[in-house]
Design a protein around this motif. Structure first.
Motif, mmCIF file in Angstrom:
data_model
loop_
_atom_site.group_PDB
_atom_site.id
_atom_site.type_symbol
_atom_site.label_atom_id
_atom_site.label_comp_id
_atom_site.label_asym_id
_atom_site.label_seq_id
_atom_site.Cartn_x
_atom_site.Cartn_y
_atom_site.Cartn_z
ATOM 1 N N SER A 59 35.219 48.085 42.141
ATOM 2 C CA SER A 59 33.935 49.015 41.931
ATOM 3 C C SER A 59 34.577 50.140 41.832
ATOM 4 N N THR A 60 35.596 50.836 42.364
ATOM 5 C CA THR A 60 36.041 52.240 42.409
ATOM 6 C C THR A 60 36.486 52.368 40.966
ATOM 7 N N LEU A 61 37.407 51.286 40.330
ATOM 8 C CA LEU A 61 37.871 51.395 39.218
ATOM 9 C C LEU A 61 36.662 51.460 38.053
ATOM 10 N N VAL A 62 35.706 50.773 38.190
ATOM 11 C CA VAL A 62 34.483 50.641 37.239
ATOM 12 C C VAL A 62 33.645 51.880 37.488
ATOM 13 N N ASP A 63 33.487 52.166 38.724
ATOM 14 C CA ASP A 63 32.704 53.678 38.639
ATOM 15 C C ASP A 63 33.452 54.768 38.231
ATOM 16 N N ASN A 64 34.544 54.767 38.180
ATOM 17 C CA ASN A 64 35.601 55.889 37.587
ATOM 18 C C ASN A 64 35.592 55.735 36.141
ATOM 19 N N GLY A 65 35.282 54.685 35.432
ATOM 20 C CA GLY A 65 35.411 54.533 33.954
ATOM 21 C C GLY A 65 36.426 53.848 33.483
ATOM 22 N N PHE A 66 37.230 53.220 34.555
ATOM 23 C CA PHE A 66 38.253 52.424 34.152
ATOM 24 C C PHE A 66 38.206 50.843 34.184
ATOM 25 N N GLY A 67 36.879 50.470 34.084
ATOM 26 C CA GLY A 67 36.627 49.023 34.272
ATOM 27 C C GLY A 67 37.412 48.227 32.947
ATOM 28 N N PRO A 68 37.579 48.785 32.008
ATOM 29 C CA PRO A 68 38.259 47.808 30.957
ATOM 30 C C PRO A 68 39.918 47.751 31.048
ATOM 31 N N GLN A 69 40.210 48.423 32.185
ATOM 32 C CA GLN A 69 41.788 48.136 32.575
ATOM 33 C C GLN A 69 41.633 47.055 33.647
ATOM 34 N N LEU A 70 40.879 46.530 34.060
ATOM 35 C CA LEU A 70 40.804 45.519 35.182
ATOM 36 C C LEU A 70 41.076 44.460 34.356
ATOM 37 N N LEU A 71 42.091 43.612 34.883
ATOM 38 C CA LEU A 71 42.287 42.312 34.078
ATOM 39 C C LEU A 71 41.966 41.169 35.227
ATOM 40 N N CYS A 72 42.487 40.981 36.278
ATOM 41 C CA CYS A 72 41.874 40.047 37.208
ATOM 42 C C CYS A 72 41.907 40.444 38.796
ATOM 43 N N SER A 73 41.366 39.612 39.496
ATOM 44 C CA SER A 73 41.461 39.525 41.068
ATOM 45 C C SER A 73 41.943 38.128 41.565
ATOM 46 N N VAL A 74 43.121 38.147 42.683
ATOM 47 C CA VAL A 74 43.423 36.717 42.743
ATOM 48 C C VAL A 74 43.644 36.836 44.271
ATOM 49 N N VAL A 75 42.957 35.779 44.901
ATOM 50 C CA VAL A 75 43.221 35.320 46.401
ATOM 51 C C VAL A 75 43.797 34.413 46.505
ATOM 52 N N ASP A 76 45.021 34.209 47.411
ATOM 53 C CA ASP A 76 46.032 33.312 47.655
ATOM 54 C C ASP A 76 45.608 32.511 48.831
ATOM 55 N N PHE A 77 46.171 31.194 48.532
ATOM 56 C CA PHE A 77 45.707 29.956 49.363
ATOM 57 C C PHE A 77 47.136 29.281 49.386
ATOM 58 N N THR A 78 47.279 28.511 50.370
ATOM 59 C CA THR A 78 48.403 27.618 50.383
ATOM 60 C C THR A 78 47.862 26.181 50.794
ATOM 61 N N THR A 79 48.639 25.107 50.215
ATOM 62 C CA THR A 79 48.382 23.782 50.740
ATOM 63 C C THR A 79 48.883 23.323 51.810
ATOM 64 N N ALA A 80 48.547 22.027 52.294
ATOM 65 C CA ALA A 80 48.922 21.605 53.532
ATOM 66 C C ALA A 80 50.456 21.414 53.627
ATOM 67 N N TYR A 126 37.947 39.201 34.768
ATOM 68 C CA TYR A 126 36.762 40.144 34.636
ATOM 69 C C TYR A 126 36.208 39.969 33.311
ATOM 70 N N LYS A 127 36.955 39.953 32.225
ATOM 71 C CA LYS A 127 36.401 39.854 30.861
ATOM 72 C C LYS A 127 35.690 38.598 30.489
ATOM 73 N N ARG A 128 35.897 37.671 31.443
ATOM 74 C CA ARG A 128 35.200 36.472 31.201
ATOM 75 C C ARG A 128 34.153 35.981 32.269
ATOM 76 N N GLY A 129 34.290 36.656 33.566
ATOM 77 C CA GLY A 129 33.379 36.584 34.628
ATOM 78 C C GLY A 129 33.225 35.143 34.966
ATOM 79 N N THR A 130 34.523 34.579 35.006
ATOM 80 C CA THR A 130 35.000 33.270 35.886
ATOM 81 C C THR A 130 36.047 33.052 36.542
ATOM 82 N N PHE A 131 36.540 32.119 37.309
ATOM 83 C CA PHE A 131 37.429 31.917 37.936
ATOM 84 C C PHE A 131 38.324 30.850 37.499
ATOM 85 N N TYR A 132 39.555 30.653 37.962
ATOM 86 C CA TYR A 132 40.235 29.406 37.611
ATOM 87 C C TYR A 132 41.506 29.335 38.673
ATOM 88 N N PRO A 133 41.938 28.105 38.872
ATOM 89 C CA PRO A 133 43.015 28.152 40.014
ATOM 90 C C PRO A 133 44.249 28.237 39.205
#
Length: 194
Positions: A107-128, A139-146
């Motif tokens: 939000s801070t990036l977008v609010d300051n006009g730097f939204g086009p520089q956003l590439l992705c966010s990632v949340v890390d997981f681990t398997t058993a 961001y540019k697709r509005g979708t998730f992938y593993p």
């Protein structure tokens, strides 16, 4: 989109829905219940840094905002490809808090006009069996992938497809598999800092 854009076959990119990240806590519960895949408590926002004082000031403000009030420290790193990552660490049981901090960065990036520089966010997981997995928001697709690295340049495609099937009801999953980009060097995913 204007008349000429339509005539020339150009289309507007999907507008990033930053609030889509708030679906991750329910996806985390689903992953744990269905496949014993647990969050690590690490998440990151990736962006392309620009030159200039305004961007530098905004980046400092983001770090100070998240570091305030005894919250988790934010680490900044640059991957081998020149992309900047702001890494947030939380209690692995607090996916909601992690997502809230990632949303604040976005939000801070977008609010300051730097939204086009956003590439992705990632949340890390681990398997058993301790294999790394990231749920990546484009961001540019509005979708998730593993993304499941198995040692650069290999990926665990079987695990990625399994996770897609598990989280489809929780998250808007990217249908075009060619857009499931490898994020080598991402913090916490085996090739980056941990």
């Amino acid at each position: 989109m204007g008349f000429w854009d339509a005539l020339m076959g150009r289309s507007k990119p999907a507008q990033a829905d930053l609030d889509a990240l708030f679906a991750l806590p329910s996806a985390a519960i689903t992953l744990e219940a269905a496949a014993s895949i647990r969050p690590t408590g690490v998440g990151a926002v990736c962006y392309r840094q620009t030159e200039g004082a305004a961007f530098s000031t905004m980046q400092t403000d983001v770090q100070e905002l998240l570091d305030a009030d005894g919250g988790p420290k934010v680490e900044r790193s640059v991957d081998p490809y020149g992309f900047t990552w702001l890494v947030v660490r939380h209690d692995p049981e607090d996916v909601g808090g992690l997502v809230t901090d990632l949303h604040a960065v976005n939000s801070t990036l977008v609010d300051n006009g730097f939204g086009p520089q956003l590439l992705c966010s990632v949340v890390d997981f681990t398997t058993a069996d301790d294999r790394p997995l990231g749920l990546v928001y484009l961001y540019k697709r509005g979708t998730f992938y593993p993304f499941a690295p198995a040692g650069e340049p290999r990926r665990d495609n079987t695990l990625e497809l399994q996770v897609r099937g598990i989280v489809t009801d929780d998250l808007p999953v990217e249908k075009d598999l060619s857009r499931w980009l490898a994020i080598w060097g991402a913090p916490g995913l085996g090739g980056g800092t941990r």
